[in-house]
Design a protein around this motif. Sequence first.
Motif, short mmCIF file in Angstrom:
data_model
loop_
_atom_site.label_atom_id
_atom_site.label_comp_id
_atom_site.label_asym_id
_atom_site.label_seq_id
_atom_site.Cartn_x
_atom_site.Cartn_y
_atom_site.Cartn_z
N VAL A 185 49.69 33.89 38.96
CA VAL A 185 49.46 35.59 39.02
C VAL A 185 47.87 35.50 38.77
O VAL A 185 47.69 34.18 38.02
N PRO A 186 47.02 36.33 39.44
CA PRO A 186 45.52 35.79 39.58
C PRO A 186 45.16 37.01 38.44
O PRO A 186 45.02 38.03 38.15
N TRP A 187 44.43 36.00 37.06
CA TRP A 187 44.70 36.79 36.33
C TRP A 187 42.86 37.06 35.80
O TRP A 187 43.10 38.43 35.50
N ASP A 188 42.22 36.64 36.78
CA ASP A 188 40.68 37.99 37.00
C ASP A 188 40.72 38.52 37.06
O ASP A 188 40.27 40.20 36.92
N ASP A 189 41.57 39.16 38.27
CA ASP A 189 42.04 40.13 38.48
C ASP A 189 43.15 41.30 37.66
O ASP A 189 43.31 42.65 37.17
N PHE A 190 43.90 41.34 36.72
CA PHE A 190 44.43 41.37 36.26
C PHE A 190 44.19 41.99 35.26
O PHE A 190 44.19 43.29 35.49
#
Length: 300
Positions: free
Chosen positions: A250-255
């Motif tokens: 999961v792309p956490w900075d995007d999230f």
Amino acid sequence: MKIALDPFMHRHLSLEQLPAKVKELGYDWIELSPRGDFLEWFKAPRVFPDRIKSFKRALKDANVGIASILPMYRWASNDEAERQAAVKHWKRAIEIAVEMEVDVMNSEFGRGPHPDKGSCYCCHTGSMIETCEDAWWRSMEELVPIFEREGINLHVEPHPEDWCETLQPAVDIIRTVNSKNVKFLYCAPHTFYFGDDTKAMLRECADVLAHVHVGDTFNHKASSGLRYILNPPGTQARVHQHLNIGQGEVPWDDFFGTLAEVGFDGIMTACVFAWEDKADHSGTFMRSEMQRYVDKYWKK
């Protein structure tokens, strides 16, 4: 914003022990998922006045609140007897939420009838999907007026294997309910069932988004579908996980960055199920990581 823990990995603790454990792990809020001594999976609540009284006392003593209660009933069953039983259980669960002074409940769109009677699994072009959606709407016709009357907010998520398991049409269905009390729950561990552009998906649902589940997962579609290898070859089974942040894709900075961008201020729940043997470590790690991202993106 309420940063909560789903304590499913600590379900061996009694209700009276649970709040102190949640506090020990760094949380002020619980998202109370199904457990055998409260809201059992698919069955009538196991709740009576003394149990509510003792649980509320433990919550007060630990200075911990319940951000949300999560019932799971077969409200989308195309078996009418099952659906009516589910609605009955939902009505009692709403009464319990009121008694517990909790104003949010969350659940899933539902997997249809008991597995003995069939499943929505992988039948998203078949009649089962249509009949289960129709059943869900009948349940909502009964329940939404009660949620509105009692001042309870309902947050609904699409789950793999549900009659609705993708971002769309889930978001448009929530909009179609057209109630200020019914909102969308975005579950990060289901990211790769929703799509591949986290920023676009969170922006798309922002107007109805009230709740997120935080946990990592691998992209089951990646590497020619071989990120996970399932046996026997050709099986229709699919995988998703609820891992600690950083253990998946999961792309956490995007999230987190997009949540801050759209002004998210709802419930953010640590929703990890993979590490019962390391449950305390997982809980404290997730609390620290979520706070790190909140500080990074909300406190600019």
